[in-house]
Design an enzyme around this catalytic site. Sequence first.
Site, PDB file in Angstrom:
ATOM      1  N   ASP A 133      33.180 -21.820 -15.971  1.00  0.00           N
ATOM      2  CA  ASP A 133      32.916 -23.467 -15.531  1.00  0.00           C
ATOM      3  C   ASP A 133      33.644 -23.381 -14.111  1.00  0.00           C
ATOM      4  OD1 ASP A 133      35.671 -22.937 -15.885  1.00  0.00           O
ATOM      5  OD2 ASP A 133      36.024 -24.379 -17.505  1.00  0.00           O
ATOM      6  N   ASP A 183      33.737 -18.250 -11.096  1.00  0.00           N
ATOM      7  CA  ASP A 183      33.190 -17.633 -12.151  1.00  0.00           C
ATOM      8  C   ASP A 183      31.690 -17.352 -11.664  1.00  0.00           C
ATOM      9  OD1 ASP A 183      34.976 -17.797 -13.908  1.00  0.00           O
ATOM     10  OD2 ASP A 183      34.774 -19.750 -14.634  1.00  0.00           O
ATOM     11  N   ASP A 226      35.086 -17.837 -21.884  1.00  0.00           N
ATOM     12  CA  ASP A 226      36.420 -18.517 -21.618  1.00  0.00           C
ATOM     13  C   ASP A 226      37.287 -19.230 -22.744  1.00  0.00           C
ATOM     14  OD1 ASP A 226      36.237 -18.195 -18.857  1.00  0.00           O
ATOM     15  OD2 ASP A 226      35.380 -20.285 -18.262  1.00  0.00           O
TER      16      ASP A 226
END
Length: 1108
Positions: A779, A783, A456
Site C-alpha cells: 500500500d 512498496d 502486508d
Amino acid sequence: MGDAGGGFGLALPELRALMELRGSEALLRLQRDLGGVPGLCRRLRTSPTDGLSEGPPELERRRRTFGRNWIPPRRPKSFAALVWEALQDVTLVILEVAALVSLGLSFYAPPGAADEACGQASGGTEDEGEAEAGWIEGAAILLSVACVVLVTASNDWSKERQFRGLQSRLEREQRVAVLRGGHLAQVPVADLVVGDVVQVKYGDLLPADGVLIQGNDLKIDESALTGESDHVRKSLDKDPLLLSGTHVMEGSGRMVVTAVGVNSQSGIIFTLLGAAGDDEDDGRDKKGKAQDGAVDTPQPKGKRQDGAVAMEMQPLKSAEGGDTADGPGTRPRGGTKKEKSVLQAKLTQLAVQIGKAGLAMSAITVIILVLYFVIETFVVQGRPWLAECAPVYVQYWVKFFIIGVTVLVVAVPEGLPLAVTISLAYSVKKMMKDNNLVRHLDACETMGNATAICSDKTGTLTTNRMTVVQAYVGGSHFSRPPAAAALAPPTLDLLAQAIAINSAYTSKILPPEAPGALPRHVGNKTECALLGLALALGRDPEAERAQVPEEHLVKVFTFNSERKSMSTVTRRPGGGYRLLCKGASEMVLRRCTSMLDAGGAPRALAGPEREELVRRVVEPMAAGGLRTLALAFRDFPARPEPPWDDEAAVVGELTCIAIVGIEDPVRPEVPEAIRKCQRAGITVRMVTGDNLDTARAIAAKCGILPAGGGGDWLCLEGKDFNRRIRNDRGEVEQERLDKVWPKLRVLARSSPTDKHTLVKGIIDSTIGDQRQVVAVTGDGTNDGPALKKADVGFAMGIAGTDVAKEASDIILTDDNFSSIVKAVMWGRNVYDSIAKFLQFQLTVNVVAVIVAFTGACITQVSSPGQVGHGGMVIVAFTGACITQDSPLKAVQMLWVNLIMDTLASLALATEPPTEALLLRRPYGRDHPLVSGTMLRNILGHAAYQLLVIFTLLFAGEVLFDIDSGRAAPLHAPPSEHFTIIFNTFVLMQLFNELNARKLHGERNVFEGVCANPIFCAIVLGTFAVQVLIVQFGGKPFSCSPLSAEQWLWCLFVGVGELVWGQVLVCVPGGGRSAPGRAGSGRRAPATLTRPSWTRPSCAGGRCCGSGA
C-alpha cells in the site's frame, strides 16, 4: 483558452512560463515579479488558508480561462485500421496471394487444340460448367479470409473499448483533498481549477502543477519528468515549484494550483508524445499478432487519472523510478510491465510446436502432390512438356500449394487467441464484482499459478480500524484506556498535544453518518486510534490544532519506513520550542533519557530501566497482537536556535509521555481465506513493519503459523533476515536466500528493500520441483519496487498510495485478503477454460490435418484432375481449399468454423469458477499446457471421429442405402450422403464440447453445466440452427433434408462421443494431469503447503514456536 487574463492578474502564458523555470531562477521570478506566494494567490484571487470560495459559475470561468484538468485521450484506432492490421498476418497473406493466383488462372482458358496434347491434366477444365465455376475456389478462400479478419478486428476493437472502460473507472475513482471555502473536500481530479489549494502528502501523485504554500519535510521524485532519480527537497525558500505527474516520497504540504491539463508540464509532454505516437502508429506493422496465442492487450502509454491529469508516461518513467527514457530501468513502449505471463509463455511454446508440425505436414503434402502429378503426367502417361500447357500445369501447382497452406492453417488452432481474450475479458469483468480491479489483463491468469503470497498485515489481514486498548502512563499499566481523572493534568496536556499536533492534520474523527453507527475515521488509521484516545480523555484534537495552525509549525520530520517515527516542532507560548515525537516503541524509547512520573514530572530513565520497560510493558503488549507506540517530547530554549535539519541531534534526549497498545483486529474472514490458500498449495507469508512479537501473534491468529507454535517455520526481523542472506561484503547471495525463504513465514520490522529482496529471491530461486510464482500486496510508496518485481502485484484501493496503485497489476477495492483468494480462483479458472478450449479444438485439428493429408493424396491417386474430392471433406471447414465439388460447401465451412472458433470460445471460456479449483496445487511455470490426460482425450476422440468420417465417406452410401455423393455429377442437387457426413461431424463436435468441459479425467461431464447458461444456450442454439440448416437450408446450404431415421443415426454417432469419453477415462493418461489434489488420499491438507525441501526437520532449532 479564453481571454488573456480572464479578469485575473496573470495570463495563461505567464503561468506556463513560470512553471518551466527551476530552482533559484523560479524562486527569483516568483519573489521579484509576483510578490512571492501571497502575491501569486492575490493575482489568482484565492486564499492560501481557505482556498477558493467561489460558486460553480466562477469555477467554470476559471476552466474557460486556464483550461480543464483533462488531457484528451489518444485517438483509438479505427475499425479500418484494425482490419488492415489483421490482414498483415503471415498465414492470411499466403492465403490471399494463393486465392488471387487461383482467381486469375481460373479465368484463363488454354487453346482448344492443346487439350488433347495436355492430356488428363486438363480434365478439370474440359467441362464447360466446371470452367465457369472455377472462380469459386479463389472467391471462397477470400471469403473465409474476410471472415477471419472481421472477427479479429471486431475482437481487437472490443478489447480496446474494454480496456478504456477499465482505465476510465480508475480515473473516476481518483480524488484529491482541496480547500474550498475553508473546508477540506475530496474533489475528483478532473474538477481541479487554477487557484485551488490542494493538500499533498506522502504517496500522492501530483494532479497538477502548483507552487508550494506550506511544506513539511517535502521530498518529490521527479524522475518521471526529468530522469533524475534523486529525490528533490521542496521548500518555500529554495524550490517551491511542484510538477504534475511527480510523486511525493516524503512529507506533506499545501500548494496553489497554477497549471492544469494540457498546460501542465506533464500535459505538455504527453500531448507531444501522443502526437508522435499517432504518427508512429500509422506506419507500424502489427508483428506476429495472435500467432503465438498470446493476448494482444492494448496498453496506454501513461496512466490518466480523472481526465488524464496526473500523467505517468511510461516512455519517460523508469521501471524502478530511477532512469530516463533510454536508461536500463525503462518500461518497454508497448506497456508490458514484465516478461510474458505463465500462460502466455506456455501458449507461445505450444503454438511454435504446432506450427512446426503443421509446416512439416504441409511441406510433405505439397511434395507428394507435385511429385505424383509430375510422375503420372510425364512418366506414366509419357506426355511431353508443351509451352501452351504451362498455364494448366501452373493451375494445378497453385492448387497443390493451396492444399499445403490449408494443412498448415488447419493445424493452427486459430480460435485460440479469441478464446484467451474472451476468457480474460469475462473474468476481468466478473472479478470487479469480487473487489479485484484488474489493471493488466495477464495478471488475471498469472494469479491462478501463484505458489506464494507475500502479504502486508495492516489493513489486508486486519480490519485497519484501530483502537487504543492498553496504555502505560505515569508508571502505571492500564489494561484499558485510562480515564482523564487517573492522569496528572500536565501529563494530560502533553498527551493531548502529542496526539493532536504531531499527526497529519488531515487525520480526523468525524461523527457517524447514521445513528448508532461508529464514528468515521478519515486519514491515517493509526493516528485516528490516538485521536480516539484523546477524545476519550475529554480533549478536542481540533481545538489543540486551532491553537497551532499547520503553517506555524517550525519543522516536521514525517514518518517514513526508515525512521519509523514522526516528529513535529512547535513554538511554545512562553518562548522556546517543543518537539513532539511518536513512533515504534523500541525506536523512541532508545532516544528517551527520562519519563513522566505519576505527578507529571520528568524522572531519569537509565539503560537497565529502559530495557526492563521494554520487557515488562512493550513485549507483553506485542505478544497479545497489539501495535505499540511511544509518545515523547523535548523542550528547547529560544536561543541558540537548534539545527533543525540535523535530525539525529534534535530528536534525542526525549522524555517519554506514554506507551500505548493499539489493537487492529484480524478480519473475521481472513483465517478461512488463508486455510483455502494453504489447501490450494499456496504459501502465505506476512511481511510487515511491525515488531516481531506483534507480527507473530497476528500470524498465529490468521493461521499463517500453527496455533500451537509447532513446526520449524521461521519468523525473522529485517536485520536478522539480512544477516542470514548477505555475505561479508553485504551482497545478497541466492544460495543463502534459498536456505531461508522456504521456511520463512513472518518477516517483521522489514524495510521496502527487504520486501523486494525476498520477492526477487523467491522468483529467481531454482530449488524444488518447480519455479515459484509470487504475488505481493502493498500500500505504500516504497512498496513500488516489490509490486513491480512480483508476478502479480496487489495494491490496496482504500489505503494504497497512488504510487503503489500505479506499480500494481490488480487493485483490491476493499483492501481485503479474502479478495485475493477470489483472484486465485478466477486465475485458475482462466487457465482451465483455455485448456478446455484447446482440448476441444486440437481434437478437431488433429482430425482435420490427418484427413487433409490422406484425403489430398488419395484424391490425387484417384484422379489428378479432381483435387478437392473425397478425402478433403474436413479440410473444407478451414476455407483453405474450397472447390465446387467439395463435400462441404463454402457456407457449411463457415458454419463449422463458427462452431469451432467463436461459439466454442464463448461456451468453454465462460465457465464460472468453483471451490473445487482450490483443491489442487498450482500448476506452476513448468507444467505443460497440454497434460497427459488432455493428450489422451485429444488423440482418443480424434481416432473416434476419423473412424466415423472415413466410414461414412467411403461406405456411407452402402450403410444408408442411398446414392453416393462421390459419384454425383458436378452440378447435381445436394446429396443425402454428404449431408449426413456434414450433420454427423457437427453433432460429434457438439457432444465433444461436453467432454471438453473436464480436464482431469472426471466421469461426470454434466456436473455444473446448468451453472453456465452461456454454454447451455450455445449448445442448444447450435443444435437448433443445425436442424434448420439441414432440413430447410436446401441449395444455398448444399443440404438435402434427412429422414427421422437418418437423424437418429447421426445423433447416435454424436452421443457415441460421450460413451467413448467414458471409455477413455479408463485409459491411463500418461501422467498426472492435475498437480496434486489437496486433502485427497492419506495426506493431510496442511502438508500440501510445504514443498519437499521444507519438511519439518527442526529439533530444537530457531523456529517460530521457539522464537526467531
